[in-house]
Motif scaffolding. Structure first.
Motif, PDB file in Angstrom:
ATOM      1  N   HIS A 137      -5.693  -3.836   5.133  1.00  0.00           N
ATOM      2  CA  HIS A 137      -6.479  -2.598   5.100  1.00  0.00           C
ATOM      3  C   HIS A 137      -5.550  -1.394   5.178  1.00  0.00           C
ATOM      4  O   HIS A 137      -4.653  -1.339   6.012  1.00  0.00           O
ATOM      5  CB  HIS A 137      -7.454  -2.575   6.282  1.00  0.00           C
ATOM      6  N   GLU A 138      -5.785  -0.429   4.300  1.00  0.00           N
ATOM      7  CA  GLU A 138      -5.029   0.827   4.303  1.00  0.00           C
ATOM      8  C   GLU A 138      -5.933   1.937   4.822  1.00  0.00           C
ATOM      9  O   GLU A 138      -6.833   2.413   4.110  1.00  0.00           O
ATOM     10  CB  GLU A 138      -4.557   1.160   2.883  1.00  0.00           C
ATOM     11  N   GLY A 166      -3.899   0.549  11.482  1.00  0.00           N
ATOM     12  CA  GLY A 166      -3.630  -0.472  10.475  1.00  0.00           C
ATOM     13  C   GLY A 166      -4.031  -1.866  10.935  1.00  0.00           C
ATOM     14  O   GLY A 166      -4.494  -2.692  10.143  1.00  0.00           O
ATOM     15  N   SER A 223      -3.571  -6.735   8.282  1.00  0.00           N
ATOM     16  CA  SER A 223      -5.021  -6.559   8.186  1.00  0.00           C
ATOM     17  C   SER A 223      -5.537  -6.537   6.755  1.00  0.00           C
ATOM     18  O   SER A 223      -6.728  -6.762   6.522  1.00  0.00           O
ATOM     19  CB  SER A 223      -5.428  -5.253   8.873  1.00  0.00           C
ATOM     20  N   THR A 273       0.834  -1.198   0.000  1.00  0.00           N
ATOM     21  CA  THR A 273       0.000   0.000   0.000  1.00  0.00           C
ATOM     22  C   THR A 273       0.877   1.260   0.000  1.00  0.00           C
ATOM     23  O   THR A 273       2.083   1.194   0.266  1.00  0.00           O
ATOM     24  CB  THR A 273      -0.911   0.006   1.236  1.00  0.00           C
ATOM     25  N   GLN A 322      -3.242   7.273   6.002  1.00  0.00           N
ATOM     26  CA  GLN A 322      -2.175   6.534   6.673  1.00  0.00           C
ATOM     27  C   GLN A 322      -0.804   6.953   6.157  1.00  0.00           C
ATOM     28  O   GLN A 322       0.139   7.122   6.939  1.00  0.00           O
ATOM     29  CB  GLN A 322      -2.377   5.025   6.470  1.00  0.00           C
ATOM     30  N   PRO A 352      -0.623  -2.741   7.888  1.00  0.00           N
ATOM     31  CA  PRO A 352      -1.546  -2.968   6.762  1.00  0.00           C
ATOM     32  C   PRO A 352      -1.387  -4.355   6.144  1.00  0.00           C
ATOM     33  O   PRO A 352      -2.349  -4.918   5.621  1.00  0.00           O
ATOM     34  CB  PRO A 352      -1.149  -1.875   5.760  1.00  0.00           C
TER      35      PRO A 352
END
Length: 754
Positions: free
Chosen positions: A356-357, A431, A354, A275, A361, A351
């Protein structure tokens, strides 16, 4: 109840109990710290010193580097003497000379052994009797002692100035000319040194033990190890053996019982989506390499000061970068580059864990990076201004040099860094949050990772809990919360959780068994790690209870290292688990090195100095940095490099990894560190120990002893190890640079391993 749940409950109970005792003992340390008198007076009521003199002198001492120029109560730098022990011995010699002449016997040195022994016995009561009066808040000293104090103060006023009479001694101590330019400040610092020496011999009320547990060893006044030091040393060894036995039983019953896991056919991390915030962490690792190189240069300069004192091959370097400054920066950069590697890893891994970003961030990662740069530049500039006498004393505590080893930076920069760590905690937490909400087999590892992140952020705040005039015993108490609990406690948990999670993600370890192992390892670390902080405080104005707790629990810190070979073998074997695993060979090799240095540096060399009777003689000798260098770099430095390499593999997945550069770096760093330890620090420390046992602690730290040709030869023997080590750091730097600047890339289907 599941095994995981039982381990969580056990860990919670352990931490609550441990920190409860730690905080309770902090209250005891505060209540029973050596008193600072409002006045020091003679029997006739004449004032010799005041509290203002002592506290002002401490502020002056802190501003010139404090523990980075000699030591106080055994804590600090190794080139100049321990000022407490040095003052005590000089005052005793002056006092014995006064007594000899007063008795009409001539010079003390000309007397026979029987006459000397009689005079020593005569003055012992004067020094060991505690004349502190709690009602008037005064300490009374005899007229003869006041005269001896005056003579010793004259020596230090000369030494910290530019008097030609003490020029050779300044060179031996690596002190620049005019270390303290103001005569009033030079006089004040002697008051602080006297008070630290007074506490080493004055017996606690209703006790025959001094405030510093009779430290340092000084035969002239009867300072010798206490019975408690011997007793708790024996008990600590028993506790260690018992802990090793229990750990061995646990491994025999549970180790290797997990069913075999078939690793995946391809690298699971190949599909990792990098990411924007993960990409932004690259600059952290560039800074890691830069700070590492600068730290090595400063380390070489600091070590060279032991030979030339004020110069570097004829150049008057002390006029620009005095020893206390180069050592300040060297020790702080060691923590900074290692911490930056771990901070960068945390920001990269969150990240990745997970998937996920979080919004903004990347902006947060960049802001934190700028903050870290400002803190380093600002804090180091403030320290230079303070040590060079270019900053007003009223600004020193906030912006200059606090003088406490490893927590030297000004309070403003400390607070700024704490805010930065809170930002890091927020970024990592954001994160990890989606992974924390998931209820799957990795939840406990992710939770431990997050909790260790919280602890790393919050526990640095302990460095904000003392004030400019806080008692030195309380400063030491809170300082070791930062140095010991922060680095040796929660960083260890963070690293264990990260490594285990990586191996789970690579499909090499089952998540359930990894969770159990991480929780169990955390309990073992924390069992000795929390209360083990007290082994740093044996002689820092604390009570026998601190000595007992420190001895008992610091022995347990060695327990998890007893079977470290199994952990090292398990880690090493993972590089051969699948055909694609050699891609991670060198990060894993650095993890193997962590296990080796955990055993040698933290285990063998750590336990060598950790028991009360051992540390009584060894504190502040070169056996202390023997443990410090091999544990700090060998364990945490190697771990930081290993985590950095794992992160770089994800950041530059298509880059060709040069096996030769990494192989050369790995072996150069390890061989260089071993040579530094075995050719210089270990033999020098052993020689100092012998000198301390035979003559007294003061002599092992004196210019006469440290200026011997053999000692200078041992200092020069650092050159081969330091050179090889530096080559390893350069090779690592070239490798990291090559990941971005080399034109070679791995082909998608035929990657070169390494």
């Amino acid at each position: 109840m599941s095994t995981t749940r039982r381990l969580w409950l056990g860990l919670s109970a352990l931490l609550i109990a441990s920190f409860g005792v730690l905080l309770w003992m902090g209250g005891e340390i505060h209540r029973q710290a050596p008193p600072i008198p409002e006045r020091v007076v003679t029997p006739s009521g004449e004032t010799v010193l005041t509290r203002e003199d002592i506290e002002f002198g401490r502020r002056v001492w802190q501003s010139i580097g404090g523990m980075q120029l000699g030591t106080i109560w055994g804590h600090g730098a190794l080139v100049a003497p321990d000022w407490s022990a040095d003052w005590l011995h000089r005052e005793l010699v002056e006092r014995l000379q006064i007594e000899a002449r007063y008795a009409g016997l001539g010079d003390y040195e000309d007397l026979d052994d029987a006459q000397k022994a009689a005079l020593q016995l005569e003055i012992r009561t004067d020094y060991r009797d505690n004349t502190w009066d709690a009602e008037t808040k005064t300490i009374t000293v005899s007229d003869k002692r006041a005269h001896a104090m005056e003579r010793v103060a004259e020596h230090y006023v000369s030494l910290f100035g530019d008097d030609a009479e003490t020029a050779d001694l300044r060179e031996s101590y690596a002190m620049r000319e005019g270390t303290i330019e103001d005569p009033e400040r030079r006089k004040a610092v002697t008051a602080f040194f006297w008070w630290t020496a007074w506490a080493t011999t004055a017996e606690r009320p209703e006790s025959d033990i001094s405030y510093t547990q009779n430290w340092p060893y000084e035969p002239l006044v009867g300072n010798a190890p206490t019975s408690a030091s011997f007793m708790w040393t024996m008990f600590s060894i028993v506790f260690m053996l018992g802990g090793i036995g229990l750990l061995g039983w646990h491994y025999a019953v549970y180790h290797g019982k997990a069913p075999k896991l078939e690793p995946p056919a391809t690298d699971p991390l190949e599909q990792l989506v990098v990411t924007p915030s993960m990409k932004a962490t690259a600059k952290y690792f560039w800074v890691v390499v830069a700070l590492f190189l600068v730290q090595i240069v400063l380390g070489a300069i600091t070590a060279h000061y032991q030979v030339e004192g004020q110069e570097a091959y004829g150049f008057a370097l002390a006029d620009i970068l005095p020893y206390s400054l180069t050592r300040s920066w060297h020790t702080q950069l060691a923590v900074l580059w290692i911490a930056t590697a771990w901070l960068g890893t945390g920001l990269f891994i969150a990240p990745a864990v997970s998937g996920h970003e979080p919004r903004f961030q990347r902006l947060g990662v960049n802001i934190l990076f700028v903050c870290l740069l400002i803190i380093v530049v600002g804090a180091f500039a403030g320290q230079w201004l303070a040590v060079m006498n270019k900053m007003g004393l009223e600004y020193n505590f906030m912006f200059g040099h606090q003088g406490w080893e490893y927590t030297d930076i000004g309070r403003f920069w400390q607070a700024f860094l704490f805010i930065g760590l809170m930002l890091w905690l927020t970024l990592v937490g954001r994160g990890l949050w989606p992974a924390l909400k998931r209820r799957d087999e990795t939840s406990s590892i992710v939770a431990l990772l997050f909790l260790s992140t919280i602890a790393i952020g919050l526990f640095y705040g302990a460095g904000l809990l003392w004030r400019e005039n806080s008692h030195i015993a309380m400063v030491e108490y809170w300082r070791w919360w930062v140095v010991h609990l922060w680095v040796e406690g929660f960083f260890e948990v963070f690293a264990t959780a990260v490594i285990s999670f990586l191996f789970v993600k690579l499909g090499l370890v089952r998540a359930r068994f990894a969770t159990i192992n991480v929780l169990f390892a955390t309990m073992v670390f924390m069992a000795g790690g929390v209360l083990g902080v007290f082994h740093h405080l044996y002689f820092a104005g604390t009570t026998t209870a601190v000595l007992a707790l420190g001895a008992s629990f610091s022995a347990l810190e060695v327990v998890p290292l007893a079977l470290i070979g199994l952990e090292a073998y398990d880690t090493w074997s993972k590089q051969r688990a699948t055909p694609w695993m050699p891609r991670y060979r060198w990060p894993i090799m650095f993890f193997v090195a962590v296990s080796f240095w955990n055993l040698v540096g933290a285990g063998l060399f750590g336990f060598l100095i950790n028991t009360p009777i051992a540390l009584y003689y060894m504190q502040g000798l070169n056996l202390t940095p023997l443990h410090g260098h091999t544990a700090l770099f060998g364990v945490y430095g190697m771990l930081g490099i290993g985590l950095m390499l794992f992160s770089l593999r994800g950041l530059r997945p298509q880059a060709t990894w040069s096996e030769s550069w990494l192989r050369g770096s790995f072996w150069s760093l390890n061989v260089g560190l071993a040579l530094m330890a075995l050719l210089t620090l270990l033999p020098m420390g052993v020689l100092q120990l012998q000198a301390a046992l035979e003559e007294g602690y003061w002599y092992a730290r004196s210019a006469d002893f440290m200026g011997q040709p053999l000692i200078e030869l041992l200092v020069w023997m650092r050159v081969p190890g330091d050179t090889i080590f530096s080559v390893g750091a350069l090779m690592l730097s070239v490798f990291v640079a090559g990941l971005w600047f080399s034109r070679r890339r791995e082909a998608g289907g035929s990657r070169r391993h390494g």
